[in-house]
Design an enzyme around this catalytic site. Structure first.
Site, PDB file in Angstrom:
ATOM      1  N   HIS A 110       0.858  -1.192   0.000  1.00 54.84           N
ATOM      2  CA  HIS A 110       0.000   0.000   0.000  1.00 54.84           C
ATOM      3  C   HIS A 110       0.890   1.236   0.000  1.00 54.84           C
ATOM      4  CE1 HIS A 110      -3.045   2.949   1.058  1.00 54.84           C
ATOM      5  NE2 HIS A 110      -3.973   2.027   0.931  1.00 54.84           N
ATOM      6  N   PRO A 229       8.832  21.474   9.609  1.00 57.06           N
ATOM      7  CA  PRO A 229       9.866  21.944   8.688  1.00 57.06           C
ATOM      8  C   PRO A 229       9.756  21.307   7.304  1.00 57.06           C
ATOM      9  CG  PRO A 229      10.730  20.225  10.077  1.00 57.06           C
ATOM     10  CD  PRO A 229       9.309  20.440  10.530  1.00 57.06           C
ATOM     11  N   VAL A 232      12.868  16.397   6.221  1.00 60.07           N
ATOM     12  CA  VAL A 232      12.096  15.243   6.678  1.00 60.07           C
ATOM     13  C   VAL A 232      13.015  14.150   7.197  1.00 60.07           C
ATOM     14  CG1 VAL A 232      12.028  14.288   4.337  1.00 60.07           C
ATOM     15  CG2 VAL A 232      10.320  13.560   5.992  1.00 60.07           C
ATOM     16  N   SER A 233      12.573  13.486   8.232  1.00 60.52           N
ATOM     17  CA  SER A 233      13.278  12.325   8.769  1.00 60.52           C
ATOM     18  C   SER A 233      12.916  11.097   7.931  1.00 60.52           C
ATOM     19  CB  SER A 233      12.871  12.086  10.223  1.00 60.52           C
ATOM     20  OG  SER A 233      13.189  10.768  10.625  1.00 60.52           O
ATOM     21  N   LYS A 234      13.916  10.398   7.410  1.00 56.64           N
ATOM     22  CA  LYS A 234      13.665   9.199   6.613  1.00 56.64           C
ATOM     23  C   LYS A 234      12.987   8.110   7.429  1.00 56.64           C
ATOM     24  CE  LYS A 234      17.637   9.789   3.505  1.00 56.64           C
ATOM     25  NZ  LYS A 234      18.888   9.154   3.025  1.00 56.64           N
TER      26      LYS A 234
END
Length: 347
Positions: A110, A229, A232-234
């Site tokens: 998904h 922000p 982005v955090s992976k």
């Protein structure tokens, strides 16, 4: 502070659907569900998890009232001040999810862009869409700012020596960040969820042609989020938060491995492809021998599952593939309210 006493038959109710990118990690789900149970006035009335999609959805219901002194600073951006136990509950669930799930190791059939992929608020009973939108924006502020600051403080405390060494050597330090995009009634111009998702590449699988794995977008987002922000955090990704009238989720299994054929069916049944105007659909692999036409019914009181089922069957006959009986992934609008009234613990 004395709890407000609310007559159930007169209360304004809101349902929040929380979609989380995990269905295989039992300890993570247990942590999220503990957070969901912290406030007895928020009630989980339904849960749908799918291991093939590696995705779970919780349907939580509570009341909303006006003029509470517990309202947050979000009130400054709205015309009214509201309070709902849902705000604290949903934020607690998001914190638990961010703390226990790593998007970089996640794989499923998904599409998704974040650990907490989507949060949508639906007005029920006597609640208004404005109240649902206010709550969506309050939760977005909490996730985009408050949770981010919490994780930043924890990360600083836990890796203080690393931060000091990095700063001294000129290496940048990357903290966990929580970008949030608002949609529908929560967005200033009512921007649609599927529009934002297309801009961010949500619908493009990146693994084996049918799967979504890890994080593949740039660390600086191409579109500025509404909260949080642009970096982005992976490991946590992006969260979408919206408010809209009730929608129904209906999946139709196709007994075939011909993805191209089922994609044609999904496109032709959807309004975007010239089909039923209030239906959105996509074809998703569901195990080794089944592909589902996964549908959002945007106006379920006019176009229900029966009509979608008949149209999918008609199109599938043209493609020469077999269709199984479709299913809703949640309770009906009325059953949601009924279940809540049975389960809740108001004073």
């Amino acid at each position: 502070m004395e709890k407000q006493k609310i007559r159930l038959e007169q209360s304004k109710l809101i349902c929040c659907k929380v979609f989380i990118s995990e269905a295989r990690n039992r300890s993570a789900l247990e942590a999220i569900e503990r957070a969901a149970r912290e406030d007895p006035e928020s009630v989980v009335v339904n849960k749908f998890e799918d291991r093939a999609y590696n995705r779970v959805r919780y349907d939580i219901v509570s009341y909303v009232v006006q003029g509470s002194s517990t309202a947050t600073a979000t009130a400054t951006a709205t015309a009214a001040v509201y309070f709902s136990p849902l705000q604290r509950t949903v934020v607690a669930m998001a914190e638990a999810a961010f703390d226990s799930i790593n998007l970089e190791t996640h794989t499923g059939a998904h599409p998704r862009l974040g650990v907490v992929d989507d949060i949508v608020f639906h007005p029920l009973a006597r609640a208004s869409l404005d109240e649902a939108a206010w709550l969506a924006k309050a939760v977005a502020l909490d996730i985009g700012t408050t949770i981010q600051e919490k994780f930043k403080k924890e990360q600083t405390r836990e890796s203080k020596s690393f931060v000091v060494d990095s700063l001294c050597s000129g290496v940048s330090v990357f903290f966990a960040t929580m970008p949030v995009y608002l949609y529908a009634a929560a967005h200033p111009t009512g921007k649609a969820l599927d529009t934002i998702r297309r801009e961010l590449g949500y619908y493009r699988p990146n693994f084996k042609g049918t799967q979504w794995a890890g994080w593949t977008m740039p660390e600086i987002l191409p579109e500025k989020p509404d909260e949080g922000p642009s970096s982005v955090s992976k490991s946590r990704g992006i969260t979408m938060i919206g408010a809209r009238p009730w929608i129904a989720l209906y999946n139709v299994p196709i007994m075939s491995t011909d993805l191209s054929a089922v994609r044609r069916i999904a496109r032709r049944v959807s309004g975007r492809g010239g089909g039923i105007p209030s239906v959105q659909a996509m074809a998703l692999a569901h195990g080794e021998t089944v592909i589902e036409v996964a549908c959002n019914l945007l106006d379920p009181f006019k176009v229900g599952g029966d009509r979608v089922q008949l149209e999918v069957e008609r199109l599938a006959k043209e493609e020469g593939v077999t269709v199984a009986k479709g299913y809703f992934t949640h309770l009906s609008h009325d059953k949601i309210v009924e279940s809540y009234l049975k389960l809740c613990s108001f004073v």
